[in-house]
Scaffold this motif. Structure first.
Motif, PDB file in Angstrom:
ATOM      1  N   ILE A   2      77.269  -9.040 -58.573  1.00  0.00           N
ATOM      2  CA  ILE A   2      77.856  -9.284 -57.268  1.00  0.00           C
ATOM      3  C   ILE A   2      77.871 -10.779 -56.989  1.00  0.00           C
ATOM      4  CG2 ILE A   2      77.036  -7.074 -56.380  1.00  0.00           C
ATOM      5  CD1 ILE A   2      74.822  -8.661 -54.935  1.00  0.00           C
ATOM      6  N   SER A   3      78.597 -11.155 -55.968  1.00  0.00           N
ATOM      7  CA  SER A   3      78.609 -12.561 -55.581  1.00  0.00           C
ATOM      8  C   SER A   3      77.242 -12.940 -55.024  1.00  0.00           C
ATOM      9  CB  SER A   3      79.692 -12.801 -54.526  1.00  0.00           C
ATOM     10  OG  SER A   3      79.474 -11.998 -53.393  1.00  0.00           O
ATOM     11  N   THR A   4      76.970 -14.253 -54.980  1.00  0.00           N
ATOM     12  CA  THR A   4      75.647 -14.710 -54.560  1.00  0.00           C
ATOM     13  C   THR A   4      75.348 -14.314 -53.126  1.00  0.00           C
ATOM     14  OG1 THR A   4      75.852 -16.581 -56.067  1.00  0.00           O
ATOM     15  CG2 THR A   4      74.170 -16.727 -54.356  1.00  0.00           C
ATOM     16  N   ILE A   5      76.318 -14.430 -52.243  1.00  0.00           N
ATOM     17  CA  ILE A   5      76.142 -14.031 -50.850  1.00  0.00           C
ATOM     18  C   ILE A   5      77.327 -13.150 -50.452  1.00  0.00           C
ATOM     19  CG2 ILE A   5      75.926 -14.801 -48.465  1.00  0.00           C
ATOM     20  CD1 ILE A   5      74.771 -17.399 -49.455  1.00  0.00           C
ATOM     21  N   GLN A   6      77.012 -11.991 -49.882  1.00  0.00           N
ATOM     22  CA  GLN A   6      78.073 -11.068 -49.504  1.00  0.00           C
ATOM     23  C   GLN A   6      77.616 -10.272 -48.293  1.00  0.00           C
ATOM     24  OE1 GLN A   6      79.313  -8.577 -52.723  1.00  0.00           O
ATOM     25  NE2 GLN A   6      80.765  -7.402 -51.506  1.00  0.00           N
ATOM     26  N   TRP A   7      78.490 -10.141 -47.304  1.00  0.00           N
ATOM     27  CA  TRP A   7      78.134  -9.410 -46.095  1.00  0.00           C
ATOM     28  C   TRP A   7      78.749  -8.017 -46.130  1.00  0.00           C
ATOM     29  CZ3 TRP A   7      74.962  -9.174 -42.120  1.00  0.00           C
ATOM     30  CH2 TRP A   7      75.278  -8.335 -41.047  1.00  0.00           C
ATOM     31  N   HIS A   8      77.935  -7.030 -45.734  1.00  0.00           N
ATOM     32  CA  HIS A   8      78.401  -5.654 -45.619  1.00  0.00           C
ATOM     33  C   HIS A   8      77.942  -5.164 -44.256  1.00  0.00           C
ATOM     34  CE1 HIS A   8      78.736  -1.334 -46.211  1.00  0.00           C
ATOM     35  NE2 HIS A   8      79.381  -1.544 -47.344  1.00  0.00           N
ATOM     36  N   GLU A   9      78.855  -4.619 -43.465  1.00  0.00           N
ATOM     37  CA  GLU A   9      78.527  -4.295 -42.083  1.00  0.00           C
ATOM     38  C   GLU A   9      77.422  -3.250 -41.949  1.00  0.00           C
ATOM     39  OE1 GLU A   9      81.814  -2.624 -40.019  1.00  0.00           O
ATOM     40  OE2 GLU A   9      82.345  -1.224 -41.618  1.00  0.00           O
ATOM     41  N   ARG A  10      77.211  -2.445 -42.981  1.00  0.00           N
ATOM     42  CA  ARG A  10      76.187  -1.406 -42.873  1.00  0.00           C
ATOM     43  C   ARG A  10      74.892  -1.711 -43.613  1.00  0.00           C
ATOM     44  NH1 ARG A  10      78.938   4.193 -44.202  1.00  0.00           N
ATOM     45  NH2 ARG A  10      80.179   2.926 -45.619  1.00  0.00           N
TER      46      ARG A  10
END
Length: 306
Positions: A2-10
């Protein structure tokens, strides 16, 4: 990867962490309250996303973290000496690096075992322990009659070799097969949707996944995979919540009797109409049980009168 920083709303903000040279994925959602943080530990074959229905609710007014154990989810599919000791070390080092204050460990299946062993080894890290079923691998060995153990373990060793496991791995990682065994694990079949199948089907496609699977299968048969839960349970002095689906076919409900009465701090809650993963099958019931327990047992503060 995965990318180093990634936002997921849940599941919150995802990041990578290098632990002992291996890439490990974790996520977190921060809240500015004095409530005890939570660290979620998933079960065998699962990942951070398995808590997607729980992180927004339990993380609404407290900081929550979730960790992919080495060999699972978005973490490295390493060839390693897998076992409770390795994962406990991973959890403890993560806690030291990113949290540094007592937490409530919340685990499911293998995650329950790892959380339990972490609480037993590092009591300074844990303020409370909530588990959704609790496998004790030492009970399995004791359940095989002594005269037959050598034969049974020899047969298992044969079928746990790479020549057998590698073709099996490529067969069972297909989404259609994953859907089948998840329906066996879940009592509430409507919870087995495409999103859940994708969560479980993606990690086995990572590089090195088949070799990690073979290493895991070999390690779980070893006598040193984990210490005895029954022997350690009386020693814990923290609040313990043990939930168990009555229709659990992976870690049968009948096994719960092995732990009852061993620790006065243990609160046992049987859950009707749920199988192996109550937090995902019936999150509303799970939340109704754990939220009051957290408030009563883990968020209490001491008031000093001078």
């Amino acid at each position: 990867m995965i990318s180093t920083i990634q936002w997921h709303e849940r599941i919150g903000l995802q990041r990578d962490w290098v632990w002992r040279g291996w890439q490990v994925r974790y996520s977190f959602r921060r809240a500015s309250t004095g409530k005890t943080p939570i660290l979620f530990i998933h079960g065998f074959g699962a990942a951070i996303e398995h808590w997607r229905k729980n992180i927004p609710v339990l993380g609404e007014d407290r900081t929550v973290y979730a960790l992919d154990l080495l060999g699972f989810g978005g973490s490295r599919k390493a060839i390693a000496p897998y076992g409770a000791e390795l994962w406990v070390a991973q959890v403890y080092d993560f806690w030291r690096a990113f949290i540094g204050e007592p937490v409530v460990l919340v685990g499911n299946s293998l995650g329950s075992l790892v959380s339990f062993m972490a609480a037993a080894k590092y009591p300074e890290m844990v303020k409370g322990l909530a588990m959704l079923n609790l496998p004790d691998v030492t009970l399995r060995e004791k359940s095989v009659p002594k005269p037959f153990r050598s034969l049974v373990f020899a047969i298992e060793a044969f079928f746990s070799g790479p020549l057998f496991l590698k073709p099996l791995f490529y067969f069972v990682r297909r989404p259609s097969l994953i859907r089948t065994w998840v329906k066996f694990a879940y009592e509430q079949k409507e919870a087995v949707d495409d999103e859940l199948v994708n969560i479980l089907a993606l990690p086995p496609t990572d590089g090195g996944a088949v070799d990690a699977f073979c290493a895991l299968s070999s390690s779980v048969r070893q006598s040193g995979f984990s210490r005895s839960v029954r022997e350690l349970l009386p020693e814990l002095t923290i609040p313990i919540l043990l939930l168990w689906g009555r229709q659990d076919r992976m870690v049968p409900f009948s096994l719960s009797k092995n732990f009852l009465g061993l620790n006065p701090n243990l609160e046992f809650v049987p859950l009707d109409n749920t199988g192996h993963c109550p937090h995902d099958e019936d999150p509303e019931t799970f939340h109704r049980v754990i939220l009051p327990w957290l408030a009563a047992k883990c968020d209490r503060t001491t008031i000093l009168f001078i």
